[in-house]
Design an enzyme around this catalytic site. Structure first.
Site, PDB file in Angstrom:
ATOM      1  N   LYS A 119       0.829  -1.214   0.000  1.00 47.15           N
ATOM      2  CA  LYS A 119       0.000   0.000   0.000  1.00 47.15           C
ATOM      3  C   LYS A 119       0.857   1.254   0.000  1.00 47.15           C
ATOM      4  O   LYS A 119       0.473   2.257  -0.586  1.00 47.15           O
ATOM      5  CB  LYS A 119      -0.987  -0.002   1.174  1.00 47.15           C
ATOM      6  CG  LYS A 119      -2.114  -0.996   0.960  1.00 47.15           C
ATOM      7  CD  LYS A 119      -3.415  -0.617   1.633  1.00 47.15           C
ATOM      8  CE  LYS A 119      -4.508  -1.591   1.206  1.00 47.15           C
ATOM      9  NZ  LYS A 119      -5.758  -1.465   1.916  1.00 47.15           N
ATOM     10  N   LYS A 201      -3.500 -10.396  -6.523  1.00 45.99           N
ATOM     11  CA  LYS A 201      -4.774 -10.648  -5.847  1.00 45.99           C
ATOM     12  C   LYS A 201      -5.875  -9.738  -6.403  1.00 45.99           C
ATOM     13  O   LYS A 201      -5.614  -8.582  -6.732  1.00 45.99           O
ATOM     14  CB  LYS A 201      -4.555 -10.421  -4.341  1.00 45.99           C
ATOM     15  CG  LYS A 201      -5.745  -9.997  -3.537  1.00 45.99           C
ATOM     16  CD  LYS A 201      -5.381  -9.642  -2.102  1.00 45.99           C
ATOM     17  CE  LYS A 201      -5.778  -8.218  -1.792  1.00 45.99           C
ATOM     18  NZ  LYS A 201      -6.840  -8.015  -0.845  1.00 45.99           N
ATOM     19  N   LYS A 204     -10.497  -4.730  -4.340  1.00 45.45           N
ATOM     20  CA  LYS A 204     -11.499  -3.676  -4.516  1.00 45.45           C
ATOM     21  C   LYS A 204     -10.916  -2.426  -5.144  1.00 45.45           C
ATOM     22  O   LYS A 204     -11.552  -1.756  -5.924  1.00 45.45           O
ATOM     23  CB  LYS A 204     -12.000  -3.240  -3.127  1.00 45.45           C
ATOM     24  CG  LYS A 204     -13.196  -3.947  -2.618  1.00 45.45           C
ATOM     25  CD  LYS A 204     -13.750  -3.109  -1.460  1.00 45.45           C
ATOM     26  CE  LYS A 204     -13.815  -3.907  -0.183  1.00 45.45           C
ATOM     27  NZ  LYS A 204     -12.720  -3.687   0.743  1.00 45.45           N
TER      28      LYS A 204
HETATM   29  P1  ATP Z   1      -8.660  -2.873  -0.556  1.00 45.54           P
HETATM   30  O1  ATP Z   1      -8.365  -3.125  -2.007  1.00 45.54           O
HETATM   31  O2  ATP Z   1      -9.432  -1.623  -0.298  1.00 45.54           O
HETATM   32  O3  ATP Z   1      -7.451  -3.027   0.330  1.00 45.54           O
HETATM   33  P2  ATP Z   1      -9.656  -5.547  -0.366  1.00 45.54           P
HETATM   34  O4  ATP Z   1     -10.397  -5.892  -1.607  1.00 45.54           O
HETATM   35  O5  ATP Z   1      -8.294  -6.137  -0.188  1.00 45.54           O
HETATM   36  O6  ATP Z   1      -9.651  -3.990  -0.142  1.00 45.54           O
HETATM   37  P3  ATP Z   1     -10.573  -5.862   2.371  1.00 45.54           P
HETATM   38  O7  ATP Z   1     -11.661  -4.991   2.867  1.00 45.54           O
HETATM   39  O8  ATP Z   1      -9.177  -5.477   2.743  1.00 45.54           O
HETATM   40  O9  ATP Z   1     -10.621  -5.989   0.784  1.00 45.54           O
HETATM   41  O10 ATP Z   1     -10.819  -7.377   2.769  1.00 45.54           O
HETATM   42  C1  ATP Z   1     -12.001  -7.942   3.263  1.00 45.54           C
HETATM   43  C2  ATP Z   1     -11.849  -9.436   3.335  1.00 45.54           C
HETATM   44  O11 ATP Z   1     -11.792 -10.005   2.020  1.00 45.54           O
HETATM   45  C3  ATP Z   1     -10.572  -9.906   4.042  1.00 45.54           C
HETATM   46  O12 ATP Z   1     -10.864 -11.009   4.866  1.00 45.54           O
HETATM   47  C4  ATP Z   1      -9.676 -10.332   2.912  1.00 45.54           C
HETATM   48  O13 ATP Z   1      -8.749 -11.323   3.299  1.00 45.54           O
HETATM   49  C5  ATP Z   1     -10.676 -10.870   1.912  1.00 45.54           C
HETATM   50  N1  ATP Z   1     -10.150 -10.779   0.545  1.00 45.54           N
HETATM   51  C6  ATP Z   1      -9.753  -9.638  -0.079  1.00 45.54           C
HETATM   52  N2  ATP Z   1      -9.347  -9.899  -1.334  1.00 45.54           N
HETATM   53  C7  ATP Z   1      -9.483 -11.249  -1.505  1.00 45.54           C
HETATM   54  C8  ATP Z   1      -9.221 -12.143  -2.600  1.00 45.54           C
HETATM   55  N3  ATP Z   1      -8.737 -11.698  -3.746  1.00 45.54           N
HETATM   56  N4  ATP Z   1      -9.480 -13.453  -2.439  1.00 45.54           N
HETATM   57  C9  ATP Z   1      -9.977 -13.911  -1.263  1.00 45.54           C
HETATM   58  N5  ATP Z   1     -10.246 -13.133  -0.197  1.00 45.54           N
HETATM   59  C10 ATP Z   1     -10.002 -11.817  -0.300  1.00 45.54           C
END
Ligand code: ATP
Ligand code: LTN
Length: 337
Positions: A119, A201, A204
């Site tokens: 990040k 990965k 969002k």
């Molecule tokens: P950001 O991009 O804003 O950091 P993010 O998509 O990584 O957000 P989070 O809010 O940080 O999402 O994560 C919420 C939950 O979703 C966490 O438990 C995280 O481990 C899970 N998660 C996020 N991305 C994935 C993925 N690609 N596959 C499986 N689980 C995921």
């Protein structure tokens, strides 16, 4: 007569950031499982808006996104009658405990966190202290409720390990105070990858929206994103090292249909990637349709959502009262009245 002892239910805590519409990764890796756990565990689920401000947010958009994320969480199957479903900033215990725990967390530990490295590379103009201490706040979220289990995707495992270490260190120094939590990860789908770059990965906040399926995407968009998914130059649908794109699509298909990887290989034997991608897109769209319908209905009733947030946040506040008094006493603060 044999006497039965009733075991108290184990406690679950998890959270998700209100940083945009949930992705298929968030859903399959985490939020979908939250709903399934409600019958057998005492569940506490949280929209973590304090975490969200570690990256730049427009205040009005953050407020709207928090409401949307809360509605999405309910649409994904979290029942506010069965679980405590609330918004992090509404319970001051998270921020209070975070400060106390930050004094039991070492700089070197935080400096090893890969999410901080990622990040801070992505937001080079805003490497704030909150981004660095983010995992301490996450530890506080979990430890404040004495949660036994934490359903998360694979990317959060390192943060959970840190939370465990902080709990152990605090307990050693001040006496048994916190439960040391365990991660709870799905066997399949703990790390969905970007459809455009299957070595990254699905996230969002990815700039490339084509790499990411949002759970509110309409059917045409979902089909298009899967049709464009990056694969390889072969044509065989099978799960194998080096076929990261296909492996990811097979994982997704397996998660939404319940079919095993072998069954999927048999189903698509002799067919091309085109047919397979369309089938994955169709299956995902069908799977998400009820979530989308529930979301649309919930968003029409803001009064209901606000009432649920109020109730959930009061419940959360009450759940942390005793532990916070204990923590303050243990570290040597004068009594809270
Ligand atoms: P950001 O991009 O804003 O950091 P993010 O998509 O990584 O957000 P989070 O809010 O940080 O999402 O994560 C919420 C939950 O979703 C966490 O438990 C995280 O481990 C899970 N998660 C996020 N991305 C994935 C993925 N690609 N596959 C499986 N689980 C995921
Ligand atoms: N850090 C997590 C979100 C999160 C969380 C938590 C998950 C904040 N607090 C407590 C589980 C338990 C993330 O970025 N995915």
């Amino acid at each position: 007569m044999e006497e039965k002892t009733i075991q108290p239910k184990k406690r679950i805590f998890s959270g998700i950031q209100p940083t945009g519409v949930f992705t298929l990764g968030n859903y399959i890796g985490a939020v979908r499982n939250w709903g399934k756990l409600q019958e057998d565990y005492e569940c506490i689920y949280c929209i973590v808006d304090l975490h969200a401000i570690t990256v730049m947010q427009d205040p009005a958009i953050l407020r709207a996104n928090t409401m949307r994320a809360y509605a999405l969480m309910l649409a994904c199957g979290i029942d506010p009658q069965k679980s405590v479903a609330f918004v992090q900033s509404r319970n001051p215990a998270h921020a209070e405990l975070s400060w106390v725990l930050s004094c039991s967390t070492m700089f070197g530990e935080l400096n090893r966190m890969t999410q901080f490295k990622d990040k801070s590379a992505r937001h080079a103009d805003n490497i704030n202290a909150g981004l660095f201490t983010y995992p301490v706040l996450m530890a506080a979220d979990i430890l404040a409720y004495n949660a036994d289990l934490v359903p998360i995707g694979a990317d959060q495992k390192q943060h959970l390990e840190l939370a465990r270490n902080v709990a152990i260190r605090f307990n050693q120094r001040f006496g048994e105070t916190f439960v040391v939590p365990e991660p709870y990860m799905p066997e399949t789908g703990a790390r969905l990858m970007s459809l455009q770059d299957p070595t990254k990965k699905m996230s969002k906040s990815d700039e490339n929206a084509n790499g990411c399926v949002y759970i509110l995407d309409d059917k045409d968009t979902i089909l298009r994103k899967f049709r464009r998914a990056v694969t390889d130059s072969e044509s065989e649908v099978c799960y194998r090292e080096g076929k990261e794109g296909i492996n990811n699509l097979m994982t997704i298909y397996s998660c939404v249909t319940g079919k095993t990887l072998d069954e999927i290989t048999t189903e698509f034997a002799g067919k091309g990637y085109g047919d397979f991608k369309t089938a994955v897109g169709e299956a995902v769209a069908d799977h998400l349709e009820p979530v989308q319908t529930a979301y649309a209905r919930l968003m029409e009733d803001k009064a209901y959502l606000n009432a649920c947030i109020d109730t959930g946040s009061e419940q959360a506040f009450r759940l942390t009262g005793k532990l916070m008094s204990k923590v303050y006493r243990r570290v040597g603060f004068i009594d809270r009245k």
